[in-house]
Design a protein around this motif. Structure first.
Motif, short mmCIF file in Angstrom:
data_model
loop_
_atom_site.label_atom_id
_atom_site.label_comp_id
_atom_site.label_asym_id
_atom_site.label_seq_id
_atom_site.Cartn_x
_atom_site.Cartn_y
_atom_site.Cartn_z
N GLN A 95 41.64 38.56 35.03
CA GLN A 95 40.28 38.75 35.04
C GLN A 95 39.44 38.19 33.84
O GLN A 95 38.42 37.60 34.05
N HIS A 96 40.16 38.63 32.47
CA HIS A 96 39.04 38.35 31.42
C HIS A 96 39.25 36.68 31.15
O HIS A 96 38.35 36.24 31.17
N ASP A 153 49.13 45.79 35.78
CA ASP A 153 47.91 46.04 35.52
C ASP A 153 47.49 45.18 34.44
O ASP A 153 46.30 44.61 34.40
N CYS A 154 48.16 45.04 33.22
CA CYS A 154 47.82 44.26 32.06
C CYS A 154 47.57 42.92 32.62
O CYS A 154 46.76 42.25 32.09
N GLN A 155 48.48 42.23 33.38
CA GLN A 155 48.36 41.04 34.05
C GLN A 155 47.36 40.71 34.73
O GLN A 155 46.66 39.50 34.31
N SER A 156 46.89 41.64 35.54
CA SER A 156 45.72 41.57 36.43
C SER A 156 44.63 41.25 35.38
O SER A 156 43.29 40.69 35.68
N LYS A 157 44.51 42.67 34.42
CA LYS A 157 43.16 42.68 33.55
C LYS A 157 43.14 41.24 32.68
O LYS A 157 41.85 40.76 32.57
N LEU A 158 44.17 40.82 32.29
CA LEU A 158 44.08 39.50 31.35
C LEU A 158 43.75 38.16 32.53
O LEU A 158 42.87 37.70 31.66
N MET A 166 36.16 34.35 31.14
CA MET A 166 35.74 33.45 30.01
C MET A 166 35.65 32.21 30.71
O MET A 166 34.56 31.19 30.16
N LYS A 167 36.42 31.50 31.50
CA LYS A 167 36.16 30.22 32.06
C LYS A 167 34.75 30.07 32.64
O LYS A 167 34.07 29.28 32.36
N GLN A 168 34.37 31.10 33.33
CA GLN A 168 33.05 31.04 34.03
C GLN A 168 31.93 30.92 32.89
O GLN A 168 30.93 30.23 33.44
N GLN A 169 32.01 31.69 31.84
CA GLN A 169 31.08 31.86 30.91
C GLN A 169 30.93 30.27 30.34
O GLN A 169 29.95 29.65 29.89
N MET A 170 32.07 29.74 29.83
CA MET A 170 32.24 28.47 29.39
C MET A 170 31.51 27.48 30.13
O MET A 170 30.83 26.52 29.76
#
Ligand SMILES: [Zn+2]
Length: 170
Positions: free
Chosen positions: A110-111, A103-108, A115-119
């Motif tokens: 996704q984040h 779950d943590c890996q998947s959330k990470l 972030m890549k998309q926003q950049m």
């Protein structure tokens, strides 16, 4: 009145007792005796304290060594139960940890993706703004060809173009 005394006596029901007995099924305490028979000399046994006085009734009798052996088996069974409980519990805990890890890996991920998309969006927007500014400066240069700041604007446009090329390379 022999009939009344017969009816008041309990029916003789022998019950099996697990482990070391603490009292007879009639509720009385127990005594430990040593056998004096040829078959079991000095072999110790538990006997209900009233069994000698009430020989016609069924009261607890159990060999001490068998009782101790029973007790060891009971303890062994409890230990095995505990081992199984521990194994089941540790499996549940490990499964839960694995679930949380995934779950943590998947959330990470996704984040990071967001972030890549926003950049990328920010970069593209800055590039557009820079190109728009450059175009307006170029336009201004064409309009004010005779302007004294002509050279300055041209130099600024060249620096801007170099910066744009540098931006693309990075
Ligand atoms: Zn008894």
């Amino acid at each position: 009145m022999t009939s009344s005394s017969t009816s008041s006596s309990r029916p003789a029901t022998r019950r099996s007792v697990h482990g070391v007995p603490t009292k007879c099924w009639c509720g009385k305490g127990l005594l430990i005796w040593a056998s004096e028979t040829k078959e079991n000399p000095y072999r110790r046994f538990y006997r209900c304290e009233v069994a000698l006085q009430r020989k016609s009734e069924s009261h607890l009798f159990k060999w001490e060594d068998e009782a101790l052996l029973d007790e060891v088996r009971l303890v062994d069974a409890k230990v095995m139960d505990l081992v199984h409980d521990y194994q089941a519990l540790s499996k549940i805990v490990l499964d839960k940890l694995d679930e949380q890890k995934v779950d943590c890996q998947s959330k990470l991920n996704q984040h990071i993706s967001e972030m890549k998309q926003q950049m990328l969006e920010a970069k593209s927007q800055m590039k557009e703004e820079f190109q728009a500014n450059l175009a307006s400066y170029m336009e201004a240069t064409q309009i004010r060809e005779t302007s004294p700041t002509n050279n300055f604007v041209a130099a600024f446009a060249i620096v801007g173009a170099i910066a744009c090329i540098y931006w693309k390379l990075v």
